[in-house]
Design an enzyme around this catalytic site. Structure first.
Site, PDB file in Angstrom:
ATOM      1  N   TYR A 142      -1.644 -10.888   8.709  1.00 23.55           N
ATOM      2  CA  TYR A 142      -0.543 -10.336   7.910  1.00 23.55           C
ATOM      3  C   TYR A 142       0.922 -10.773   8.782  1.00 23.55           C
ATOM      4  O   TYR A 142       1.389 -12.261   8.278  1.00 23.55           O
ATOM      5  CB  TYR A 142      -0.629  -9.045   7.662  1.00 23.55           C
ATOM      6  CG  TYR A 142       1.156  -8.560   7.119  1.00 23.55           C
ATOM      7  CD1 TYR A 142       1.134  -8.898   5.357  1.00 23.55           C
ATOM      8  CD2 TYR A 142       1.374  -8.311   7.993  1.00 23.55           C
ATOM      9  CE1 TYR A 142       2.164  -9.368   4.951  1.00 23.55           C
ATOM     10  CE2 TYR A 142       3.077  -8.012   6.815  1.00 23.55           C
ATOM     11  CZ  TYR A 142       3.147  -8.512   5.455  1.00 23.55           C
ATOM     12  OH  TYR A 142       4.169  -8.361   4.926  1.00 23.55           O
TER      13      TYR A 142
ATOM     14  N   ASP B  63       0.675  -0.875  -0.034  1.00 27.98           N
ATOM     15  CA  ASP B  63       0.212   0.375  -0.156  1.00 27.98           C
ATOM     16  C   ASP B  63       0.820   1.516  -0.080  1.00 27.98           C
ATOM     17  O   ASP B  63       0.699   2.187  -0.817  1.00 27.98           O
ATOM     18  CB  ASP B  63      -1.123  -0.122   1.431  1.00 27.98           C
ATOM     19  CG  ASP B  63      -2.073  -1.049   1.110  1.00 27.98           C
ATOM     20  OD1 ASP B  63      -2.015  -1.396   0.131  1.00 27.98           O
ATOM     21  OD2 ASP B  63      -2.658  -1.736   2.173  1.00 27.98           O
TER      22      ASP B  63
END
Length: 129
Positions: A97, A47
């Site tokens: 994650y 991101d």
């Protein structure tokens, strides 16, 4: 995604204010470090890198080991990109994650490679038993 855009735009503002230029990759890595250190969110780099380096009309191929990026033109008229809202709620905490990173590191270590991307499907197996 808005958080990452705000991070990167704030970084660019500070660069302009201080009259200092920072490489886009470095800016993205600093953004990731802020997430890790101050927010306590162990996130990846995608991101931040996209928010820092995105170019209109291109996808961004990111090598997360070397941090090298390659712009991939999205000019093929025969290709369609579909963006859909999955209605899945995302939060800054509780992400799986970090678990996936630990699992991948454990498997890489077990098979004797630095990272799973270094693994191959070829194995030396003794079938004589």
């Amino acid at each position: 995604m808005l958080l990452y855009l705000a991070q990167m735009s704030s970084a660019v503002f500070i660069e302009e204010l201080c009259n200092k230029k920072v490489e886009k990759e470095t800016r993205a890595m600093w953004g990731q470090k802020c997430e890790h250190t101050f927010v306590g969110l162990m996130c990846g780099i995608m991101d931040q890198m996209i928010s820092s380096k995105a170019t209109l009309g291109h996808a961004l191929l990111i090598d997360c080991r070397s941090m090298e990026c390659e712009e991939v033109p999205l000019t093929d008229a025969g290709v369609s990109i579909v963006v859909c809202y999955s209605n899945v709620k995302h939060t800054l905490t509780g992400s799986e994650y970090p678990d996936r990173v630990r699992q991948c590191q454990a498997v890489a270590s077990a098979i004797g490679v630095k990272a799973l991307r270094d693994a191959t499907m070829v194995r030396n197996v003794d079938y004589s038993r």
